[in-house]
Design a protein around this motif. Structure first.
Motif, PDB file in Angstrom:
ATOM      1  N   HIS A  38      52.662  68.055 -75.566  1.00 23.89           N
ATOM      2  CA  HIS A  38      52.560  66.643 -75.216  1.00 23.89           C
ATOM      3  C   HIS A  38      52.303  66.446 -73.727  1.00 23.89           C
ATOM      4  O   HIS A  38      51.514  65.588 -73.343  1.00 23.89           O
ATOM      5  N   VAL A  41      48.586  67.288 -72.353  1.00 28.16           N
ATOM      6  CA  VAL A  41      47.504  66.313 -72.514  1.00 28.16           C
ATOM      7  C   VAL A  41      47.854  64.957 -71.889  1.00 28.16           C
ATOM      8  O   VAL A  41      47.162  63.977 -72.109  1.00 28.16           O
ATOM      9  N   SER A  42      48.890  64.913 -71.089  1.00 25.30           N
ATOM     10  CA  SER A  42      49.361  63.654 -70.508  1.00 25.30           C
ATOM     11  C   SER A  42      48.615  63.309 -69.215  1.00 25.30           C
ATOM     12  O   SER A  42      47.980  64.155 -68.589  1.00 25.30           O
ATOM     13  N   ASP A  43      48.736  62.052 -68.814  1.00 24.09           N
ATOM     14  CA  ASP A  43      48.171  61.609 -67.535  1.00 24.09           C
ATOM     15  C   ASP A  43      48.842  62.332 -66.369  1.00 24.09           C
ATOM     16  O   ASP A  43      48.197  62.619 -65.358  1.00 24.09           O
ATOM     17  N   MET A  44      50.125  62.636 -66.523  1.00 25.33           N
ATOM     18  CA  MET A  44      50.845  63.346 -65.472  1.00 25.33           C
ATOM     19  C   MET A  44      50.212  64.717 -65.210  1.00 25.33           C
ATOM     20  O   MET A  44      50.037  65.115 -64.062  1.00 25.33           O
ATOM     21  N   LYS A  46      47.109  65.553 -65.805  1.00 24.51           N
ATOM     22  CA  LYS A  46      45.806  65.307 -65.173  1.00 24.51           C
ATOM     23  C   LYS A  46      45.982  65.080 -63.675  1.00 24.51           C
ATOM     24  O   LYS A  46      45.212  65.589 -62.861  1.00 24.51           O
ATOM     25  N   LYS A  47      47.010  64.312 -63.309  1.00 26.37           N
ATOM     26  CA  LYS A  47      47.286  64.069 -61.889  1.00 26.37           C
ATOM     27  C   LYS A  47      47.676  65.361 -61.176  1.00 26.37           C
ATOM     28  O   LYS A  47      47.237  65.624 -60.056  1.00 26.37           O
ATOM     29  N   THR A  49      46.947  68.530 -62.017  1.00 19.87           N
ATOM     30  CA  THR A  49      45.821  69.454 -61.871  1.00 19.87           C
ATOM     31  C   THR A  49      44.817  68.942 -60.836  1.00 19.87           C
ATOM     32  O   THR A  49      44.232  69.732 -60.098  1.00 19.87           O
TER      33      THR A  49
END
Length: 57
Positions: A38, A41-44, A46-47, A49
């Motif tokens: 979970h 694939v989260s926005d967290m 993405k931020k 990386t």
């Protein structure tokens, strides 16, 4: 034999990724991220990386 060094910084809280950015430079050249499906694939993530990419990690 393997030898692992674990950083002694644990930073938690709202908006912590931006505040932790300066610490990334001190921690080495590569990041090893361990997470679950979970979070992966989260926005967290993405931020995180994106921040690592900016720092060249």
């Amino acid at each position: 034999m393997s030898h692992f060094v674990v950083p002694n910084h644990i930073v938690v809280g709202k908006g912590v990724l931006n505040e932790a950015a300066p610490l990334l430079k001190e921690m080495g050249r590569k990041a090893f991220i361990v997470t679950g499906r979970h979070i992966a694939v989260s926005d967290m993530m993405k931020k995180l990386t994106a921040l690592l990419d900016e720092e060249g990690r």
